[in-house]
Write a protein that holds these residues in place. Structure first.
Motif, PDB file in Angstrom:
ATOM      1  N   LYS A 166     -47.579  -7.537   8.515  1.00 55.55           N
ATOM      2  CA  LYS A 166     -48.305  -8.710   9.045  1.00 55.55           C
ATOM      3  C   LYS A 166     -48.781  -8.494  10.533  1.00 55.55           C
ATOM      4  CE  LYS A 166     -48.376 -13.744   9.160  1.00 55.55           C
ATOM      5  NZ  LYS A 166     -48.038 -14.771   8.853  1.00 55.55           N
ATOM      6  N   ASP A 167     -47.992  -7.497  11.172  1.00 53.54           N
ATOM      7  CA  ASP A 167     -48.377  -7.269  12.824  1.00 53.54           C
ATOM      8  C   ASP A 167     -49.268  -6.268  12.993  1.00 53.54           C
ATOM      9  OD1 ASP A 167     -46.803  -5.234  11.954  1.00 53.54           O
ATOM     10  OD2 ASP A 167     -45.233  -5.399  13.740  1.00 53.54           O
ATOM     11  N   GLY A 168     -49.797  -5.866  11.845  1.00 56.32           N
ATOM     12  CA  GLY A 168     -50.835  -4.780  11.710  1.00 56.32           C
ATOM     13  C   GLY A 168     -50.298  -3.334  11.992  1.00 56.32           C
ATOM     14  N   THR A 169     -49.037  -3.070  11.981  1.00 51.13           N
ATOM     15  CA  THR A 169     -48.361  -1.676  11.971  1.00 51.13           C
ATOM     16  C   THR A 169     -48.082  -1.536  10.558  1.00 51.13           C
ATOM     17  OG1 THR A 169     -46.142  -2.611  11.952  1.00 51.13           O
ATOM     18  CG2 THR A 169     -47.338  -2.548  14.253  1.00 51.13           C
ATOM     19  N   THR A 170     -48.001   0.042  10.182  1.00 51.31           N
ATOM     20  CA  THR A 170     -47.665   0.410   8.989  1.00 51.31           C
ATOM     21  C   THR A 170     -46.515   1.213   9.008  1.00 51.31           C
ATOM     22  OG1 THR A 170     -49.945   0.754   8.451  1.00 51.31           O
ATOM     23  CG2 THR A 170     -48.311   2.085   7.110  1.00 51.31           C
ATOM     24  N   ALA A 171     -45.527   0.725   8.229  1.00 50.22           N
ATOM     25  CA  ALA A 171     -43.871   1.362   8.030  1.00 50.22           C
ATOM     26  C   ALA A 171     -44.349   2.688   6.941  1.00 50.22           C
ATOM     27  CB  ALA A 171     -42.975   0.549   7.735  1.00 50.22           C
TER      28      ALA A 171
END
Length: 227
Positions: A166-171
């Motif tokens: 949701k914060d725009g990062t990709t794990a």
């Protein structure tokens, strides 16, 4: 239950069986953690603990090896709910629902029609936090077609799983291994227990029995956050 937003290292199902109900015919309602058990009441002392006795520092004898440094914790990401996932190697992906437990204590699962999307179990860490994040998906659809996790068996060690947050990062996780377990012998602690770093579990049904029309097993993919 959460020690910090980025350190959810709780034993999710350390002492209870876990049922993963992933599609019609995939049955076994077992309680999740805490069902049918009573947590111990913490005891609080009425007096402060006695101070430890003062010790005189000692000098190590010549030739004594220095104590090993404490191991550093693996880096993790801050808490952020997952939005979607993609597995390039098998062309799988979908938005992710956020589901928890049913009233009877069994894991809630994504709708089976038409076999997608997958879901994130929201009592597990968010993908990227410390601990095992859990994604559930169907192996097939109600119309007989493939489900979102139909091709998990094609994954190999080193394949990547990308989870948009949701914060725009990709794990990004790297597949480590995969194992099949009978539902009546599901290794709860191994799958859901604490981990030193951020890990991911993909879980679907397996072991279809044409005589009963049910799936007797679960298939679990283990992956670790790519550093």
């Amino acid at each position: 239950m959460i020690s910090s937003p980025s350190d959810r290292r709780r034993p999710y199902f350390a002492s209870a069986a876990v049922a993963v109900l992933l599609l019609t015919g995939c049955t076994a309602n077992m309680p999740a953690q805490g069902q049918g058990t009573t947590a111990p009441t913490p005891t609080v002392s009425a007096t402060a603990p006695a101070p430890a006795p003062t010790q005189t520092p000692t000098t190590p004898a010549p030739g004594t090896p220095a104590p090993a440094p404490a191991p550093e914790q693996l880096p993790v990401l801050p808490e952020s709910n997952p939005v979607s996932f993609a597995i390039p190697a098998i062309g799988a992906g979908s938005d992710l629902l956020s589901l928890g437990l049913r009233d009877n204590g069994s894991l809630d699962v994504p709708p089976g029609d038409p076999g997608a999307p997958a879901s994130w179990y929201n009592n597990s860490p968010t993908p990227g936090e410390r601990g095992p994040a859990v994604l559930l998906g169907h192996v097939n659809a109600t119309d007989g077609g493939p489900g979102v996790f139909a091709d998990l068996r094609k994954l190999k060690a080193g394949d990547t799983i990308n989870v948009l947050r949701k914060d725009g990062t990709t794990a990004t996780f790297t597949v480590d291994r995969a194992e099949q377990y009978a539902k009546d012998a599901f290794p709860t602690q191994k799958v859901y227990g604490n981990t030193e770093g951020s890990e991911l579990r993909l879980i679907t049904c397996d072991g279809y029995d044409p005589n009963t029309g049910e799936f007797d097993d679960n298939y679990v993919v283990y992956a670790k956050l790519a550093l």
